[in-house]
Motif scaffolding. Structure first.
Motif, short mmCIF file in Angstrom:
data_model
loop_
_atom_site.label_atom_id
_atom_site.label_comp_id
_atom_site.label_asym_id
_atom_site.label_seq_id
_atom_site.Cartn_x
_atom_site.Cartn_y
_atom_site.Cartn_z
N GLY A 240 0.83 -1.19 0.00
CA GLY A 240 0.00 0.00 0.00
C GLY A 240 0.86 1.24 0.00
N GLU B 65 1.06 5.93 4.54
CA GLU B 65 0.00 6.36 5.46
C GLU B 65 -1.35 5.74 5.14
N THR B 66 -1.35 4.43 4.91
CA THR B 66 -2.61 3.74 4.61
C THR B 66 -3.02 2.76 5.70
N GLY C 266 5.43 2.30 3.00
CA GLY C 266 4.65 2.82 1.88
C GLY C 266 5.52 3.46 0.82
N ILE D 298 -5.73 0.66 1.74
CA ILE D 298 -6.21 1.91 1.16
C ILE D 298 -6.83 2.72 2.30
N HIS D 299 -6.42 3.98 2.43
CA HIS D 299 -6.97 4.85 3.47
C HIS D 299 -7.86 5.90 2.82
N GLN E 147 -6.48 9.35 2.34
CA GLN E 147 -5.27 9.49 1.53
C GLN E 147 -5.55 9.29 0.03
N ILE E 148 -6.82 9.20 -0.34
CA ILE E 148 -7.17 8.99 -1.75
C ILE E 148 -7.09 10.33 -2.49
N THR F 213 -4.89 8.28 -6.96
CA THR F 213 -4.50 7.07 -6.21
C THR F 213 -4.85 5.82 -6.97
N SER G 295 -8.82 0.95 5.29
CA SER G 295 -8.53 1.38 6.65
C SER G 295 -9.49 2.49 7.09
#
Length: 297
Positions: A21, A24-25, A104, A134-135, A138-139, A180, A208
């Motif tokens: 990933g 920060e995910t 990451g 996947i956060h 953060q997308i 992303t 996440s």
């Protein structure tokens, strides 16, 4: 209350999984909460038998998770490889699980530099599946054509403005700002094109911070369909190459702030939330259980 998945058919021992990933995910938070569950007396589908790895590292991130301290991201120079021998509580079958906690930046660099290291190729070639993190926060969203057209209507044309003013609104393409979903599809194409794994390759997509978005998206699959449609289409079209299942996971249990409600839980395991098509509860080993099952041929 943990509701078990039906008809488990675990693979033979010595299975190796990757945690992949972008930065920060939630990979390290997932690992911290997982270690808390399997190293303690918690009711989970999989329990720890033997650890081969850095117990101090795991205890450190677990303790920070318990005290609700922010976890540091895994650095490229400090990527631990952890091997667990786990026991399935239903079948009593043992499974050896190797999970490298990869930074990451490892995957970000693959996208930026269009290459991967020989060490990572070796990990891929010896792995049986992966957790893809996947956060939602953060997308990087793509710009839709209709929105771009509206913006273009507001931009003065070169005929009516000076060249210098027109140049000021030009933005050079930057790989860092690519959506992303494009980056994630590219990472999966790396795995597919390298042809070093046995297919179908199993991927547990882990959304996440599920607690932040579950009321809007209702199911993890719907979030992927709505916010990462290119990734969804790729996985659907490549179902002969990638066998996938999507899990919504809240390993942290909420956001850390001054009004910290996470401290109100008497049992820290209740902070954890896992949701999939066939399961809803607190057992963070469920994505691993699915990955360990035999492929659906």
């Amino acid at each position: 209350m943990i509701s078990p998945l039906p008809e488990r058919n675990l693979m033979s021992p010595s299975k190796k999984l990757l945690m992949i990933g972008l930065p920060e995910t939630g990979k390290t938070t997932f690992l911290a909460a997982l270690w808390y569950l399997i190293d303690g007396q918690n009711s989970t589908a999989l329990t720890l038998d033997i650890l081969d790895g850095d117990r101090e590292y795991l205890n450190n991130i677990r303790d920070k998770w318990l005290t609700r301290d922010r976890l540091e991201r895994t650095k490229l120079i400090n990527e631990p490889v952890l091997a667990f021998k786990l026991i399935d509580q239903d079948s009593k079958q043992s499974v050896e699980l190797t999970i490298p906690d990869l930074s990451g930046e490892t995957f970000k660099n693959q996208w930026l530099k269009r290459s991967w290291t020989t060490e990572f190729e070796s990990l891929i070639s010896n792995s049986d599946g992966a957790l893809l993190f996947i956060h939602p926060k953060q997308i990087q969203e793509p710009t839709r054509i209709e929105h771009a057209n509206l913006l273009m209507e507001e931009i003065p044309s070169i005929e009516t403005e000076s060249v210098d003013e027109a140049d000021d609104i030009n933005v050079e393409w930057n790989r860092d700002t690519v959506p992303t979903q494009v980056q994630l599809v590219e990472l999966l194409q790396f795995i597919e094109d390298a042809n070093v794994t046995s297919f179908p390759y199993k991927i547990a997509v882990v959304v996440s911070a599920w607690d932040l978005v579950k009321h809007v998206n209702h199911t993890p699959k719907r979030l992927i369909e709505n916010r990462l449609p290119l990734l969804h289409q790729f996985l659907t079209a490549k179902n002969d190459r990638f066998q996938t299942n999507i899990f919504g996971v809240s390993a942290q249990g909420g956001e850390y702030n001054e009004d910290d409600k996470l401290g109100e839980f008497l049992d820290a395991s209740e902070r954890i939330e896992v949701a999939s098509q066939n399961y809803k509860g607190h057992d963070l080993t469920m994505p691993l259980v699915w990955l360990m099952e035999e492929n659906d041929k």
